[in-house]
Design a protein around this motif. Structure first.
Motif, PDB file in Angstrom:
ATOM      1  N   LEU A   1       5.659   9.538 -11.367  1.00 28.95           N
ATOM      2  CA  LEU A   1       5.239   8.765 -10.196  1.00 28.95           C
ATOM      3  C   LEU A   1       4.365   7.571 -10.579  1.00 28.95           C
ATOM      4  CD1 LEU A   1       4.381  11.664  -7.723  1.00 28.95           C
ATOM      5  CD2 LEU A   1       6.093   9.884  -7.336  1.00 28.95           C
ATOM      6  N   ILE A   2       4.341   7.227 -11.843  1.00 26.63           N
ATOM      7  CA  ILE A   2       3.385   6.235 -12.317  1.00 26.63           C
ATOM      8  C   ILE A   2       3.581   4.864 -11.675  1.00 26.63           C
ATOM      9  CG2 ILE A   2       4.696   5.381 -14.297  1.00 26.63           C
ATOM     10  CD1 ILE A   2       0.912   6.286 -14.163  1.00 26.63           C
TER      11      ILE A   2
ATOM     12  N   THR B   1       5.572   5.383  -1.354  1.00 23.72           N
ATOM     13  CA  THR B   1       5.118   4.273  -0.515  1.00 23.72           C
ATOM     14  C   THR B   1       3.611   4.394  -0.320  1.00 23.72           C
ATOM     15  OG1 THR B   1       5.264   5.389   1.639  1.00 23.72           O
ATOM     16  CG2 THR B   1       7.307   4.490   0.716  1.00 23.72           C
ATOM     17  N   ASP B   2       3.025   3.413   0.350  1.00 29.21           N
ATOM     18  CA  ASP B   2       1.576   3.454   0.552  1.00 29.21           C
ATOM     19  C   ASP B   2       1.155   4.425   1.653  1.00 29.21           C
ATOM     20  OD1 ASP B   2       2.459   2.106   2.765  1.00 29.21           O
ATOM     21  OD2 ASP B   2       1.365   0.238   2.345  1.00 29.21           O
ATOM     22  N   LYS B   3       2.101   5.190   2.192  1.00 33.04           N
ATOM     23  CA  LYS B   3       1.756   6.186   3.204  1.00 33.04           C
ATOM     24  C   LYS B   3       1.160   7.447   2.580  1.00 33.04           C
ATOM     25  CE  LYS B   3       5.194   4.687   6.606  1.00 33.04           C
ATOM     26  NZ  LYS B   3       6.371   5.084   7.420  1.00 33.04           N
ATOM     27  N   ILE B   4       1.470   7.677   1.314  1.00 36.73           N
ATOM     28  CA  ILE B   4       0.900   8.820   0.590  1.00 36.73           C
ATOM     29  C   ILE B   4       0.140   8.261  -0.609  1.00 36.73           C
ATOM     30  CG2 ILE B   4       1.381  10.912  -0.730  1.00 36.73           C
ATOM     31  CD1 ILE B   4       3.843  11.342   0.979  1.00 36.73           C
TER      32      ILE B   4
ATOM     33  N   LEU C   1       0.083   5.401  -5.804  1.00 36.53           N
ATOM     34  CA  LEU C   1      -0.734   6.580  -5.545  1.00 36.53           C
ATOM     35  C   LEU C   1      -1.305   7.081  -6.861  1.00 36.53           C
ATOM     36  CD1 LEU C   1       1.153   9.094  -6.699  1.00 36.53           C
ATOM     37  CD2 LEU C   1       2.315   8.819  -4.522  1.00 36.53           C
ATOM     38  N   TRP C   2      -2.257   7.992  -6.766  1.00 31.57           N
ATOM     39  CA  TRP C   2      -2.763   8.637  -7.976  1.00 31.57           C
ATOM     40  C   TRP C   2      -2.569  10.140  -7.850  1.00 31.57           C
ATOM     41  CZ3 TRP C   2      -6.635  12.266  -7.726  1.00 31.57           C
ATOM     42  CH2 TRP C   2      -7.470  12.254  -6.599  1.00 31.57           C
TER      43      TRP C   2
END
Length: 224
Positions: A191-192, A171-174, A196-197
């Motif tokens: 995780l692509i 999610t956009d939390k990490i 996140l990166w």
């Protein structure tokens, strides 16, 4: 010239180097550079000569930007093997991918002629390259296409499990993650599709597998 040699080392065959600034477009810019047009012309000609000797070819030039492309023709490097050539060709004792506390080398690293699929045009397109075993995995100690595919599958399963333990993952939390002991970048690849990166870190004490990470289209570095 030593910095250009390092640029040449890290670029894959067919890769591009872009220069914006002096001495490009010296004909129109020299007055603002506190120099003379003759000096800037000489600098530009010297740069062009050096890049040609290093097997670069000018790809494009417009206004203040010039682009050179590294040759994919290995025969270009044959002339660098001559005793009086400058810059000289690195001998076979140099490990071309070694970068952890390795001094810059005043020689040209020629591409391995046994590797046929490392050039820019030979790589699979994105996103196919992310899960395709790169050719260079075969020259890594213990590496193979089978080992790569096993690692890729293993990390897909692991990431699914990690998300049950840490629901925020994906999610956009990490947003920023470091894989501090990567091998082939499998964790990042799994995780692509997440927002996140991942910075892949190959231990300086382990076998250097960064070439595989880069061939997958991922980012990475060495660290101890």
């Amino acid at each position: 010239g030593v910095y250009l040699l390092e640029i040449h080392r890290i670029l894959r065959p067919g890769g591009f180097w872009v220069l914006s600034g002096p001495p490009v477009n010296y004909q129109n810019r020299w007055r603002g550079w506190n120099t003379t047009i003759e000096e800037q012309k000489a600098d530009y000609n010297s740069l062009q000569t050096l890049l040609t000797k290093m097997c670069f070819k000018q790809y494009s030039k417009k206004d203040d930007i010039a682009v050179w492309q590294k040759s994919t023709d290995n025969s270009c490097y044959d002339k660098l093997a001559k005793a009086d050539s400058y810059p000289p060709k690195c001998d076979d004792s140099f490990e071309p991918d070694a970068a952890w506390y390795v001094p810059l080398r005043p020689c040209v690293v020629a591409p391995d002629p046994n590797l046929k699929k490392t050039s820019l045009k030979s790589l699979p397109k994105w996103p196919e390259r992310l899960h395709a075993a790169p050719e260079r995995v075969s020259i890594i100690h213990g590496g193979s296409a089978g080992a790569f595919n096993h690692d890729d599958s293993k990390w897909k399963v692991r990431v699914k499990h990690y998300k049950t333990l840490l629901p925020a993952l994906g999610t956009d939390k990490i947003r920023n993650v470091m894989d501090m002991n990567t091998v082939y970048g499998g964790f990042a690849a799994a995780l692509i599709d997440s927002p996140l990166w991942v910075m892949n870190v190959v231990s300086s004490y382990s076998i250097n597998t960064l070439s595989v990470v880069f061939d997958r289209g991922l980012i990475g570095t060495n660290h101890d």
